[in-house]
Design a protein around this motif. Sequence first.
Motif, PDB file in Angstrom:
ATOM      1  N   TRP B 267       0.813  -1.224   0.000  1.00 41.15           N
ATOM      2  CA  TRP B 267       0.000   0.000   0.000  1.00 41.15           C
ATOM      3  C   TRP B 267       0.837   1.260   0.000  1.00 41.15           C
ATOM      4  O   TRP B 267       0.391   2.305  -0.475  1.00 41.15           O
ATOM      5  CB  TRP B 267      -1.015  -0.035   1.140  1.00 41.15           C
ATOM      6  CG  TRP B 267      -2.042  -1.048   0.760  1.00 41.15           C
ATOM      7  CD1 TRP B 267      -2.222  -2.287   1.280  1.00 41.15           C
ATOM      8  CD2 TRP B 267      -2.965  -0.950  -0.334  1.00 41.15           C
ATOM      9  NE1 TRP B 267      -3.201  -2.960   0.594  1.00 41.15           N
ATOM     10  CE2 TRP B 267      -3.673  -2.164  -0.398  1.00 41.15           C
ATOM     11  CE3 TRP B 267      -3.257   0.036  -1.270  1.00 41.15           C
ATOM     12  CZ2 TRP B 267      -4.656  -2.413  -1.363  1.00 41.15           C
ATOM     13  CZ3 TRP B 267      -4.228  -0.206  -2.222  1.00 41.15           C
ATOM     14  CH2 TRP B 267      -4.918  -1.415  -2.259  1.00 41.15           C
ATOM     15  N   HIS B 271      -0.425   3.622  -3.134  1.00 44.75           N
ATOM     16  CA  HIS B 271      -0.841   5.007  -3.057  1.00 44.75           C
ATOM     17  C   HIS B 271       0.190   5.953  -3.649  1.00 44.75           C
ATOM     18  O   HIS B 271      -0.143   7.045  -4.091  1.00 44.75           O
ATOM     19  CB  HIS B 271      -1.235   5.431  -1.635  1.00 44.75           C
ATOM     20  CG  HIS B 271      -2.362   6.408  -1.700  1.00 44.75           C
ATOM     21  ND1 HIS B 271      -3.654   6.097  -1.409  1.00 44.75           N
ATOM     22  CD2 HIS B 271      -2.394   7.690  -2.133  1.00 44.75           C
ATOM     23  CE1 HIS B 271      -4.427   7.141  -1.647  1.00 44.75           C
ATOM     24  NE2 HIS B 271      -3.698   8.116  -2.078  1.00 44.75           N
ATOM     25  N   TYR B 315       2.583  13.426   0.414  1.00 44.84           N
ATOM     26  CA  TYR B 315       1.954  12.358  -0.356  1.00 44.84           C
ATOM     27  C   TYR B 315       2.754  11.062  -0.291  1.00 44.84           C
ATOM     28  O   TYR B 315       2.218   9.973  -0.433  1.00 44.84           O
ATOM     29  CB  TYR B 315       1.770  12.785  -1.820  1.00 44.84           C
ATOM     30  CG  TYR B 315       0.394  12.491  -2.359  1.00 44.84           C
ATOM     31  CD1 TYR B 315      -0.373  11.447  -1.844  1.00 44.84           C
ATOM     32  CD2 TYR B 315      -0.157  13.255  -3.389  1.00 44.84           C
ATOM     33  CE1 TYR B 315      -1.639  11.197  -2.322  1.00 44.84           C
ATOM     34  CE2 TYR B 315      -1.429  13.006  -3.860  1.00 44.84           C
ATOM     35  CZ  TYR B 315      -2.165  11.980  -3.327  1.00 44.84           C
ATOM     36  OH  TYR B 315      -3.420  11.728  -3.812  1.00 44.84           O
ATOM     37  N   GLY B 319       0.336   6.069   2.335  1.00 43.79           N
ATOM     38  CA  GLY B 319      -0.148   4.763   1.888  1.00 43.79           C
ATOM     39  C   GLY B 319      -0.823   3.879   2.921  1.00 43.79           C
ATOM     40  O   GLY B 319      -1.760   3.143   2.607  1.00 43.79           O
ATOM     41  N   HIS B 322      -4.585   2.749   3.970  1.00 44.12           N
ATOM     42  CA  HIS B 322      -5.343   1.611   3.415  1.00 44.12           C
ATOM     43  C   HIS B 322      -5.412   0.446   4.400  1.00 44.12           C
ATOM     44  O   HIS B 322      -6.057  -0.554   4.128  1.00 44.12           O
ATOM     45  CB  HIS B 322      -4.709   1.126   2.111  1.00 44.12           C
ATOM     46  CG  HIS B 322      -4.922   2.065   0.972  1.00 44.12           C
ATOM     47  ND1 HIS B 322      -5.973   1.953   0.107  1.00 44.12           N
ATOM     48  CD2 HIS B 322      -4.223   3.152   0.572  1.00 44.12           C
ATOM     49  CE1 HIS B 322      -5.923   2.924  -0.791  1.00 44.12           C
ATOM     50  NE2 HIS B 322      -4.862   3.659  -0.525  1.00 44.12           N
ATOM     51  N   SER B 336       0.471   7.723   8.618  1.00 48.48           N
ATOM     52  CA  SER B 336      -0.152   7.908   7.310  1.00 48.48           C
ATOM     53  C   SER B 336      -1.406   8.763   7.380  1.00 48.48           C
ATOM     54  O   SER B 336      -1.692   9.526   6.461  1.00 48.48           O
ATOM     55  CB  SER B 336      -0.495   6.552   6.686  1.00 48.48           C
ATOM     56  OG  SER B 336       0.633   6.014   6.052  1.00 48.48           O
ATOM     57  N   SER B 340      -2.030  12.154   5.435  1.00 50.23           N
ATOM     58  CA  SER B 340      -3.195  12.283   4.561  1.00 50.23           C
ATOM     59  C   SER B 340      -3.914  13.593   4.818  1.00 50.23           C
ATOM     60  O   SER B 340      -4.364  14.271   3.898  1.00 50.23           O
ATOM     61  CB  SER B 340      -4.173  11.124   4.787  1.00 50.23           C
ATOM     62  OG  SER B 340      -3.517   9.897   4.654  1.00 50.23           O
ATOM     63  N   GLY B 388     -10.307  12.366   0.002  1.00 54.43           N
ATOM     64  CA  GLY B 388      -9.334  11.373   0.440  1.00 54.43           C
ATOM     65  C   GLY B 388      -8.796  11.677   1.830  1.00 54.43           C
ATOM     66  O   GLY B 388      -8.622  10.776   2.658  1.00 54.43           O
TER      67      GLY B 388
END
Lengths: 201, 538
Positions: B267, B271, B315, B319, B322, B336, B340, B388
């Motif tokens: 992941w 991502h 960014y 990941g 997820h 993460s 995000s 997101g």
Amino acid sequence: MKRALAIMVGAALILLLATLTLVVMPYLQMSAEQVPADLEPYTEQQQRGRQVYIANGCVYCHSQQPRDPGFAPGDKDRGWGRPSVPGDYAYDQPHLLGTMRTGPDLFNIGARQPSIDWQLMHLYNPRAIIKGSIMPSYPFLFRHVDEPEEGDKVVNVPPPYGPESGKIVATDDALALAEYMLALDHTYPAPTLPKTDKPEE
Amino acid sequence: MTPTIAILLIITFVLSTVGLLLLIWSIANNQFSHGQAAARTIFTPGEEGHSEDPARPDDQTFTGDNHEQAAAIKARWTADQSSRAAVLTWISSSVFWLLLGSLFGLMSSLKMHLPEFLVASEFLTFGRVRPVHLNAVTYGWASMAGIGVALFLIPRLFKTSLVGGTYAVLGSVIWNIGLILGLGAITLGLSDGEEWLEFPWQIDLLFVAGGALCAIPLLLTAANRKVEHLYVTSWYLMAALVWFPILFLIANLPFVFPGASGATVNWWFAHNVLGLWVTPIGIGIAYYMIPKILGKPIISYQLSLIGFWSLALFYSQVGIHHLVGGPVPTWLVTLSIVHSVMMSVPVITVAINHHGTMVGNFGRLKDSPTLRFVWIGALMYTVSSLQGSMEALRSVNVITHFTHYTVGHAHLGMYAFLSFILFGAVYFIMPRLTNLEWPWRKLISLHFWLVSAGILIYVVALTVGGWKQGLALLDAEMPFMDIVRMTLPALQARTVGGALMTLGHVVFAFHFIVMLLHRGKASDQPTLFRPAAKEASQ
């Protein structure tokens, strides 16, 4: 060129940092994780079944990771089992955690449906067992024969799902996949799971 | 205190110190002073205030007021022509993969509510058709079209001819072979088994080679550049082309990451393909197209640089959202989630620049196909990114994780954002390379309305259906099969939306092939969504 190079090197360094935090550190931490004593390695046949699971993309609809009941109560209440811990996946290569629950979680499907006949029939046609299921049938994992030979595993499909005449027998792939399903049983206690009734020290 | 937390604290401390030093250094060295001069590098001398657009009214085409300005326009034409072979091979391939990928997507969607549809053959079972769709549209359509557009923009941004374009052509051949073998392997059941990484690792080497061959013209052209300032688009493109090979190589290392740590690598990669590969390409293209078509520089160049570096920093570490609630360390998931949410910084800075530049010019959306596709794409970037960030929060994720909601979000990003921008770019590029106009404005319009209606139905259906599914999954009182039945209308609506999008792609591909075969109109008339007054006779 100097500035262009600076951007590219800067970009690469930032990715390096992300690799350190998201790849290297988790790897170091999780590979030191205790493997539960009751977790058994896959047999050769189960491993083959796992490959059939991968080849046919079961992971796109089924997860193998029940969440903590304190976080997402539905998982445990549906009988999907205790929250999973990294050690549970010690023999999983590649991982099959999954991201979709179009179908139910399979982390403990072997404990919920321990009958190989149930598993085979369900693979041949899910709707023969569960009305309204949207899981595809897997007829290519079975053979249609007039008369089963000795050693053939016959699947007694009820009408109207079975053929008019003859018998449905499981291929080796179907048997391996069913064996893998039965091996998905993680009902043993997880040594590294914190006790839920008292706070962590 | 566990060693992990100690290491995290040390890293955080070192990072903030380094960041502070970098800030002091950049202020001391006047790194912030380029400002609007850099934002104007995309215009030839005297061009500012004039729109460069296939849909421009013909009498407004800027050809230069004096000899020097005319020479600059001519030089840009030469730069465009230098990239012709390379760009056309990458973009033509991408259009083919778009068609194939859409058909497989539609087939997957049908199979979700018609479970007996095409079950006889193992090659067309749902679990193989779906990854063929994902890989064909990601590595075939989005990546190849993205590289094609990048190859077109590089000579323009560096104001010189593309050097070593042959390497890029060769790269596309290798990349295509990789796709054929990879998709074939999935169909035969030889998948590697991890989402976004299904291609067998041996085949992945072809993508690394094909991508590396594209880096050669990039570096050669950069070394040859004739501009003082590097426009922000080139920052994004250069970074993306550095990031992708590293990511792809590490994530595909065979036999290294077992079990749960394999999931984190999976992941982290998946991502990053979105965040560090297709997103910078998409944003970079929008940063070029919007000001170019409006004939007006972006409103804040400094802001665009902050947006770039914060995207890189935040960014790259999102990941693991997820795996919220999954069998991985909590600190990792939290890290993460924090990143995000921090992603709203680059997203908002980019939004200010993209949409702020549009202010006062929204009327142009009526006639310019490129601007309409690119700006709607940019707007959807803002929407899907903020969505997101919300989705990563534990309280939201506990509902949306494992549901069709996530699939709707993924299509909002990969399609409504990225694909729309790529469509717009192709409408801009083809007339420049073939020296012909698009033959039928009605087809562009049809393409636009089909895909817009399609993606709208798609996203709304899955967002609503997925949210309801997620709430129901948390409540064990509701039997699982009832939830399955409840999602059926959403799945059927998805097929309707997907069919409209596929139809739109057929229209787009037909129009594209006509251009490719030089059957376009050698007209001096531009192809507008709406005929200009003097075109009324058409």
